[in-house]
Write a protein that holds these residues in place. Structure first.
Motif, PDB file in Angstrom:
ATOM      1  N   ILE A 103     -18.355 -46.126 -32.160  1.00 50.80           N
ATOM      2  CA  ILE A 103     -18.084 -45.172 -33.242  1.00 50.80           C
ATOM      3  C   ILE A 103     -17.369 -45.938 -34.350  1.00 50.80           C
ATOM      4  O   ILE A 103     -16.382 -46.645 -34.111  1.00 50.80           O
ATOM      5  N   TRP A 104     -17.855 -45.733 -35.585  1.00 51.69           N
ATOM      6  CA  TRP A 104     -17.237 -46.385 -36.735  1.00 51.69           C
ATOM      7  C   TRP A 104     -17.588 -45.601 -38.005  1.00 51.69           C
ATOM      8  O   TRP A 104     -18.731 -45.198 -38.213  1.00 51.69           O
ATOM      9  N   ASP A 105     -16.561 -45.345 -38.813  1.00 50.53           N
ATOM     10  CA  ASP A 105     -16.712 -44.733 -40.131  1.00 50.53           C
ATOM     11  C   ASP A 105     -17.484 -43.410 -40.052  1.00 50.53           C
ATOM     12  O   ASP A 105     -18.426 -43.168 -40.798  1.00 50.53           O
ATOM     13  N   GLN A 106     -17.048 -42.557 -39.107  1.00 55.04           N
ATOM     14  CA  GLN A 106     -17.599 -41.210 -38.934  1.00 55.04           C
ATOM     15  C   GLN A 106     -19.084 -41.239 -38.547  1.00 55.04           C
ATOM     16  O   GLN A 106     -19.822 -40.322 -38.868  1.00 55.04           O
ATOM     17  N   ARG A 107     -19.461 -42.297 -37.797  1.00 59.35           N
ATOM     18  CA  ARG A 107     -20.840 -42.417 -37.283  1.00 59.35           C
ATOM     19  C   ARG A 107     -20.782 -42.899 -35.849  1.00 59.35           C
ATOM     20  O   ARG A 107     -19.835 -43.581 -35.455  1.00 59.35           O
ATOM     21  N   ILE A 108     -21.831 -42.596 -35.087  1.00 58.71           N
ATOM     22  CA  ILE A 108     -21.905 -43.021 -33.699  1.00 58.71           C
ATOM     23  C   ILE A 108     -23.257 -43.685 -33.439  1.00 58.71           C
ATOM     24  O   ILE A 108     -24.282 -43.276 -34.000  1.00 58.71           O
ATOM     25  N   ASN A 109     -23.233 -44.708 -32.581  1.00 59.97           N
ATOM     26  CA  ASN A 109     -24.468 -45.433 -32.246  1.00 59.97           C
ATOM     27  C   ASN A 109     -24.492 -45.630 -30.728  1.00 59.97           C
ATOM     28  O   ASN A 109     -23.653 -46.337 -30.173  1.00 59.97           O
ATOM     29  N   THR A 110     -25.467 -45.020 -30.085  1.00 57.28           N
ATOM     30  CA  THR A 110     -25.636 -45.154 -28.637  1.00 57.28           C
ATOM     31  C   THR A 110     -26.766 -46.133 -28.280  1.00 57.28           C
ATOM     32  O   THR A 110     -27.151 -46.230 -27.121  1.00 57.28           O
ATOM     33  N   GLY A 111     -27.270 -46.832 -29.291  1.00 53.13           N
ATOM     34  CA  GLY A 111     -28.363 -47.787 -29.082  1.00 53.13           C
ATOM     35  C   GLY A 111     -29.630 -47.371 -29.775  1.00 53.13           C
ATOM     36  O   GLY A 111     -30.622 -48.131 -29.779  1.00 53.13           O
ATOM     37  N   SER A 112     -29.654 -46.188 -30.386  1.00 52.95           N
ATOM     38  CA  SER A 112     -30.847 -45.690 -31.071  1.00 52.95           C
ATOM     39  C   SER A 112     -30.626 -45.561 -32.574  1.00 52.95           C
ATOM     40  O   SER A 112     -31.347 -44.837 -33.263  1.00 52.95           O
ATOM     41  N   GLY A 113     -29.625 -46.243 -33.089  1.00 57.95           N
ATOM     42  CA  GLY A 113     -29.342 -46.188 -34.505  1.00 57.95           C
ATOM     43  C   GLY A 113     -28.107 -45.352 -34.795  1.00 57.95           C
ATOM     44  O   GLY A 113     -27.605 -44.608 -33.939  1.00 57.95           O
ATOM     45  N   TRP A 114     -27.606 -45.485 -36.024  1.00 59.49           N
ATOM     46  CA  TRP A 114     -26.397 -44.787 -36.423  1.00 59.49           C
ATOM     47  C   TRP A 114     -26.688 -43.331 -36.763  1.00 59.49           C
ATOM     48  O   TRP A 114     -27.662 -43.015 -37.442  1.00 59.49           O
ATOM     49  N   GLU A 115     -25.805 -42.428 -36.291  1.00 58.71           N
ATOM     50  CA  GLU A 115     -25.912 -40.995 -36.566  1.00 58.71           C
ATOM     51  C   GLU A 115     -24.559 -40.497 -37.084  1.00 58.71           C
ATOM     52  O   GLU A 115     -23.499 -40.891 -36.576  1.00 58.71           O
ATOM     53  N   GLY A 116     -24.615 -39.627 -38.130  1.00 55.53           N
ATOM     54  CA  GLY A 116     -23.384 -39.088 -38.695  1.00 55.53           C
ATOM     55  C   GLY A 116     -22.678 -38.132 -37.746  1.00 55.53           C
ATOM     56  O   GLY A 116     -23.305 -37.510 -36.885  1.00 55.53           O
ATOM     57  N   MET A 117     -21.356 -38.023 -37.912  1.00 54.39           N
ATOM     58  CA  MET A 117     -20.535 -37.130 -37.090  1.00 54.39           C
ATOM     59  C   MET A 117     -19.836 -36.112 -37.996  1.00 54.39           C
ATOM     60  O   MET A 117     -19.719 -36.297 -39.209  1.00 54.39           O
ATOM     61  N   GLU A 118     -19.379 -35.068 -37.385  1.00 52.06           N
ATOM     62  CA  GLU A 118     -18.663 -34.032 -38.133  1.00 52.06           C
ATOM     63  C   GLU A 118     -17.317 -34.572 -38.621  1.00 52.06           C
ATOM     64  O   GLU A 118     -16.766 -35.511 -38.045  1.00 52.06           O
ATOM     65  N   ASP A 119     -16.821 -33.947 -39.668  1.00 51.59           N
ATOM     66  CA  ASP A 119     -15.515 -34.337 -40.206  1.00 51.59           C
ATOM     67  C   ASP A 119     -14.422 -33.762 -39.309  1.00 51.59           C
ATOM     68  O   ASP A 119     -14.349 -32.548 -39.096  1.00 51.59           O
ATOM     69  N   ARG A 120     -13.589 -34.653 -38.808  1.00 53.18           N
ATOM     70  CA  ARG A 120     -12.522 -34.242 -37.910  1.00 53.18           C
ATOM     71  C   ARG A 120     -11.174 -34.126 -38.640  1.00 53.18           C
ATOM     72  O   ARG A 120     -10.124 -33.880 -38.008  1.00 53.18           O
ATOM     73  N   GLY A 121     -11.144 -34.308 -39.941  1.00 59.75           N
ATOM     74  CA  GLY A 121      -9.960 -34.012 -40.734  1.00 59.75           C
ATOM     75  C   GLY A 121      -9.036 -35.158 -41.003  1.00 59.75           C
ATOM     76  O   GLY A 121      -7.959 -34.969 -41.588  1.00 59.75           O
TER      77      GLY A 121
END
Length: 263
Positions: free
Chosen positions: A216-234
């Motif tokens: 996880i980095w800069d409000q994105r997650i990568n499980t091996g299938s590319g970067w995906e955006g994440m919700e804003d946690r504040g």
């Protein structure tokens, strides 16, 4: 006195007739002698297309001349080049032997080239192994030895190697986190940085070798299938804007030498 008359009781023959007979006899002997030394002509069957008779002349003079001629011919034959089936076989054997020698020389040259190429490959492989060992040492022997609060041994190994590759960062391990997290069990690390692109990309590229489950980095997650955006946690920390989070598989056996590609 008439011819045939007897004078003094003796009968005399005519000298003219006797002379004629002696002359004829001499002539006959002379002719016979000439016949012996003269050419004898033997007529052969007509073989000439034009109808001319073919003759064979044999003479004492011709026979006498034939001897030296034959000797001369024999002498010439003695010095004439040798030819025939035997010499043809010898020439063929010589050609085959030459071809075998050339083939052997070519094979020797090929073997020499093959050995030289193999030696070059072996030397190149040795150089590559040496360089690989040097790069591996650069990610394992920099002196990093943090336990990060008591994380799993496999996680500590990766954390120490990452510090060799990306020095100068605070690294956090075991700790309480709000919500579900791998930190309390010792299977997560946080590299504190606001410029974590290189770290995040390095971990993702070597995910399988390092035994990583996700990044996880800069409000994105990568499980091996590319970067995906994440919700804003504040917040920056909650959104992983000030650190790179790395979660690991349980029971992993990492190969930290893979991090050489990140240097």
């Amino acid at each position: 006195m008439p011819v045939g008359a007897v004078r003094g009781g003796s009968r005399h023959r005519s000298p003219g007739r006797s002379a004629i007979r002696h002359g004829a006899l001499a002539a006959g002997l002379t002719g016979s002698a000439l016949a012996l030394v003269g050419p004898a002509v033997i007529a052969l069957p007509d073989q000439d297309p034009q109808g001319a008779a073919t003759t064979l002349e044999l003479s004492a003079q011709g026979a006498a001349l034939a001897g030296p001629s034959s000797s001369a011919s024999g002498a010439r034959s003695a010095v004439a080049p040798v030819s025939g089936p035997g010499t043809s076989a010898a020439s063929a054997d010589l050609i085959k032997a030459t071809e075998r020698d050339r083939a052997a020389d070519a094979a020797t040259a090929r073997e020499a080239r093959a050995r030289a190429a193999e030696e070059r490959r072996a030397q190149q492989a040795a150089q590559e192994r040496a360089a690989e060992q040097e790069r591996t040492a650069s990610v394992t022997n920099c002196g990093a030895s943090g336990s990060y609060g008591g994380v799993a041994d496999s996680v500590q190994e990766v954390g120490n190697a990452m510090e060799c590759v990306f020095p100068g960062h605070d690294v956090l391990g075991v700790g309480s986190r709000g919500g579900q997290s791998d930190h309390p069990d010792g299977y997560a690390l946080d590299f504190m940085t606001t410029s974590g692109d290189a770290i995040a990309d390095c971990i993702v590229e070597n995910k399988d070798e390092l035994g990583v489950s996700y990044v996880i980095w800069d409000q994105r997650i990568n499980t091996g299938s590319g970067w995906e955006g994440m919700e804003d946690r504040g917040g920056a920390t909650a959104n992983h804007e000030d650190h790179v989070h790395i979660s690991f598989e349980r029971g992993g056996s990492p190969d930290v030498s893979a991090l050489r590609s990140c240097k």
